[in-house]
Design a protein around this motif. Sequence first.
Motif, mmCIF file in Angstrom:
data_model
loop_
_atom_site.group_PDB
_atom_site.id
_atom_site.type_symbol
_atom_site.label_atom_id
_atom_site.label_comp_id
_atom_site.label_asym_id
_atom_site.label_seq_id
_atom_site.Cartn_x
_atom_site.Cartn_y
_atom_site.Cartn_z
ATOM 1 N N MET A 178 -6.823 59.629 36.269
ATOM 2 C CA MET A 178 -7.559 59.189 37.462
ATOM 3 C C MET A 178 -7.189 60.379 38.341
ATOM 4 S SD MET A 178 -7.541 55.716 39.695
ATOM 5 C CE MET A 178 -8.484 54.725 38.635
ATOM 6 N N SER A 179 -8.181 60.889 38.857
ATOM 7 C CA SER A 179 -8.049 62.127 39.802
ATOM 8 C C SER A 179 -7.663 61.520 41.282
ATOM 9 C CB SER A 179 -9.456 62.835 40.272
ATOM 10 O OG SER A 179 -10.195 61.927 40.918
ATOM 11 N N TRP A 219 -8.242 58.233 43.841
ATOM 12 C CA TRP A 219 -7.046 57.345 44.230
ATOM 13 C C TRP A 219 -7.231 57.013 45.992
ATOM 14 C CZ3 TRP A 219 -4.346 54.040 41.916
ATOM 15 C CH2 TRP A 219 -3.738 54.246 40.552
ATOM 16 N N ILE A 220 -7.495 58.230 46.415
ATOM 17 C CA ILE A 220 -7.669 58.128 47.762
ATOM 18 C C ILE A 220 -8.821 57.549 48.293
ATOM 19 C CG2 ILE A 220 -8.356 59.672 49.982
ATOM 20 C CD1 ILE A 220 -6.798 62.066 48.606
ATOM 21 N N LEU A 270 -9.416 49.880 50.046
ATOM 22 C CA LEU A 270 -8.390 48.874 50.023
ATOM 23 C C LEU A 270 -8.030 48.488 51.427
ATOM 24 C CD1 LEU A 270 -7.099 46.694 48.563
ATOM 25 C CD2 LEU A 270 -5.334 48.234 48.052
ATOM 26 N N GLY A 271 -7.613 49.851 52.235
ATOM 27 C CA GLY A 271 -6.982 49.450 53.345
ATOM 28 C C GLY A 271 -8.244 48.940 54.505
ATOM 29 N N GLY A 272 -9.387 49.666 54.086
ATOM 30 C CA GLY A 272 -10.597 49.178 55.086
ATOM 31 C C GLY A 272 -10.961 47.786 54.853
ATOM 32 N N VAL A 273 -10.842 47.106 53.740
ATOM 33 C CA VAL A 273 -11.023 45.771 53.377
ATOM 34 C C VAL A 273 -10.072 44.771 54.068
ATOM 35 C CG1 VAL A 273 -11.245 44.220 51.337
ATOM 36 C CG2 VAL A 273 -12.682 46.093 51.462
#
Length: 104
Positions: free
Chosen positions: A1-2, A6-7, A13-16
């Motif tokens: 996975m690049s 990941w970023i 995920l942080g926004g959710v």
Amino acid sequence: MSVLLWILLFSLLGGVLSVIAASLFLLIPEDHHPHLLPHGVSFALGSLLSVAFLHLIPEAAQGVGVGNVERLFATVLAGILGFFILEKLLLWRHCHAGDCETHG
């Protein structure tokens, strides 16, 4: 996975999680908000200061070199003291009353 994937994944995920935390705050009855809000502000301030002191300032100290570290820390200390004095002056002159001696 690049790395870019990941970023993007962790940013999403942080926004959710931020939206979920904000919506949970809205579920709390409004009469509890004045008691919880100062704790939230204190947590946010502590988070910002920890990022500054644990990540940004050591990087700045490494960038300025060994000879100028004292000047860097003196600048940081002057900034903290300056904002502390500014906050105390603003709170000293602040009132919530409509008619008061200071603003009358």
